[in-house]
Design a protein around this motif. Sequence first.
Motif, mmCIF file in Angstrom:
data_model
loop_
_atom_site.group_PDB
_atom_site.id
_atom_site.type_symbol
_atom_site.label_atom_id
_atom_site.label_comp_id
_atom_site.label_asym_id
_atom_site.label_seq_id
_atom_site.Cartn_x
_atom_site.Cartn_y
_atom_site.Cartn_z
ATOM 1 N N GLY A 152 0.812 -1.211 0.000
ATOM 2 C CA GLY A 152 0.000 0.000 0.000
ATOM 3 C C GLY A 152 0.844 1.258 0.000
ATOM 4 O O GLY A 152 2.005 1.265 0.387
ATOM 5 N N HIS B 169 -5.619 11.702 2.224
ATOM 6 C CA HIS B 169 -5.924 10.284 1.982
ATOM 7 C C HIS B 169 -7.393 10.159 1.613
ATOM 8 O O HIS B 169 -8.281 10.460 2.408
ATOM 9 C CB HIS B 169 -5.635 9.449 3.221
ATOM 10 C CG HIS B 169 -5.919 7.985 3.015
ATOM 11 N ND1 HIS B 169 -5.141 7.187 2.205
ATOM 12 C CD2 HIS B 169 -6.891 7.180 3.511
ATOM 13 C CE1 HIS B 169 -5.611 5.956 2.215
ATOM 14 N NE2 HIS B 169 -6.679 5.933 3.000
ATOM 15 N N ASP B 170 -7.637 9.710 0.397
ATOM 16 C CA ASP B 170 -9.025 9.535 -0.046
ATOM 17 C C ASP B 170 -9.308 8.085 -0.428
ATOM 18 O O ASP B 170 -10.311 7.796 -1.082
ATOM 19 C CB ASP B 170 -9.321 10.460 -1.226
ATOM 20 C CG ASP B 170 -8.329 10.270 -2.376
ATOM 21 O OD1 ASP B 170 -7.471 9.372 -2.270
ATOM 22 O OD2 ASP B 170 -8.420 11.012 -3.372
ATOM 23 N N GLY B 171 -8.438 7.200 -0.001
ATOM 24 C CA GLY B 171 -8.636 5.792 -0.327
ATOM 25 C C GLY B 171 -9.335 5.049 0.800
ATOM 26 O O GLY B 171 -9.960 5.642 1.684
ATOM 27 N N SER B 172 -9.212 3.729 0.768
ATOM 28 C CA SER B 172 -9.843 2.895 1.784
ATOM 29 C C SER B 172 -9.046 2.967 3.084
ATOM 30 O O SER B 172 -7.948 3.525 3.141
ATOM 31 C CB SER B 172 -9.936 1.448 1.297
ATOM 32 O OG SER B 172 -8.643 0.942 1.021
ATOM 33 N N GLU C 186 -6.604 2.314 5.941
ATOM 34 C CA GLU C 186 -5.268 1.729 5.976
ATOM 35 C C GLU C 186 -4.797 1.668 7.433
ATOM 36 O O GLU C 186 -5.017 2.600 8.213
ATOM 37 C CB GLU C 186 -4.275 2.579 5.175
ATOM 38 C CG GLU C 186 -4.549 2.622 3.678
ATOM 39 C CD GLU C 186 -4.103 1.349 2.967
ATOM 40 O OE1 GLU C 186 -3.398 0.538 3.608
ATOM 41 O OE2 GLU C 186 -4.448 1.180 1.788
#
Length: 379
Positions: A123, A186-189, A191
């Motif tokens: 990641g 951070h715009d993802g899933s 972590e």
Amino acid sequence: MRSIGEMARDSGLGVSALRFYDRAGVLGPAWVDPTSGYRWYAPEQLDEARLLARLRRAGMPLADIRLVLAGWSGEDTDLVRGLLQAHLRRLEQGLTEARSEFSTIRELLDHRENPMTASPLTGTVHLSLPAPALAAALDAVRFAAGRDPELPMLGGVLFDIEGDSLRVVATDRYRLAVARTDADGHDGSREQVVVPAPLVDAMRALLSGDESARFAVEGDRVTLEADGRQASGQRLAHDFPDYRRLVQLPPGRRVVVEVPALREALENGPARVAEEREPGRSARDISVLTTVDDKTVLVCGDGAPDEDTCTGNEDRGTGTGGLGYHVGVDRGFLLEALAAGDRDRLVLEFGPAPTAPLAIRRADDEGAFSLLMPVRLDD
């Protein structure tokens, strides 16, 4: 004659244990002052109390302890020897059954993905964080990081990134601390990254200014940049326990405490010594806490002048008003949690039972708190 405090000191039984065994009819005092209610023990009762302490440490059931003490002074020792042997067989049988159950559990783990080892670390995360807020968050949790080499997944701080927030979490099984700060970028899933404690300390040393800090994860590499300096190293290749399950506590009593006063009461007040039987942990001081009318926290302990008054109202229950139940906590751990709370006033939350964790919360920040696992008390 020995007072109950002196008897506790010389026998290895706590004051509360002596009271418990008195109420159970196992070892009563030789004399009770009819005016004050204080218990006094005869000199010859010391050996009996020491024997009782040994049987208790061996985990012998109360019914068997009663019989051992009843038969101890007799010439015929067959009963005592038989009870000791029977208890030893039970312990050995229990160990055999525990080994069998653990073996089955390990087999179940072998048939699924090992939860203690993360999947390949590929990641990428880039965050911008306010340096003062990140510093405060790390200060609030660092004390709770584990040091047990057999549990390396607890030897760091979890950085839990979700949406626009970062939660940092640490636990060594006996305590758990959580803090939160805002995060951008951070715009993802979701972590989760476990940063080893030495690297956390190096990162914290960079956070001395008011500027933003940049936190990055690329594969197994973790980096923090702040004030033109950088701390970087490998993340721990282990999954962290699901802390969200651990912080789901039933509601309890909340008491606002003045931290300086409570700290003084803990440092100078009574404490009992508990011999920790877990490998690698030494004897520790235990502070016993109780609440009064949901407004005050009392510190109790063996040999305290008001010990009888403090612990003599267990039957009044935990309802509103009067004394609450008693919670035993590691005094050093509680002092560290108060320091990490970084407020002159904090909220101590007592669960619905003495077996529930004690929560230390900030009144102005529900996202920062710590939990202390209670220490079992004799009564």
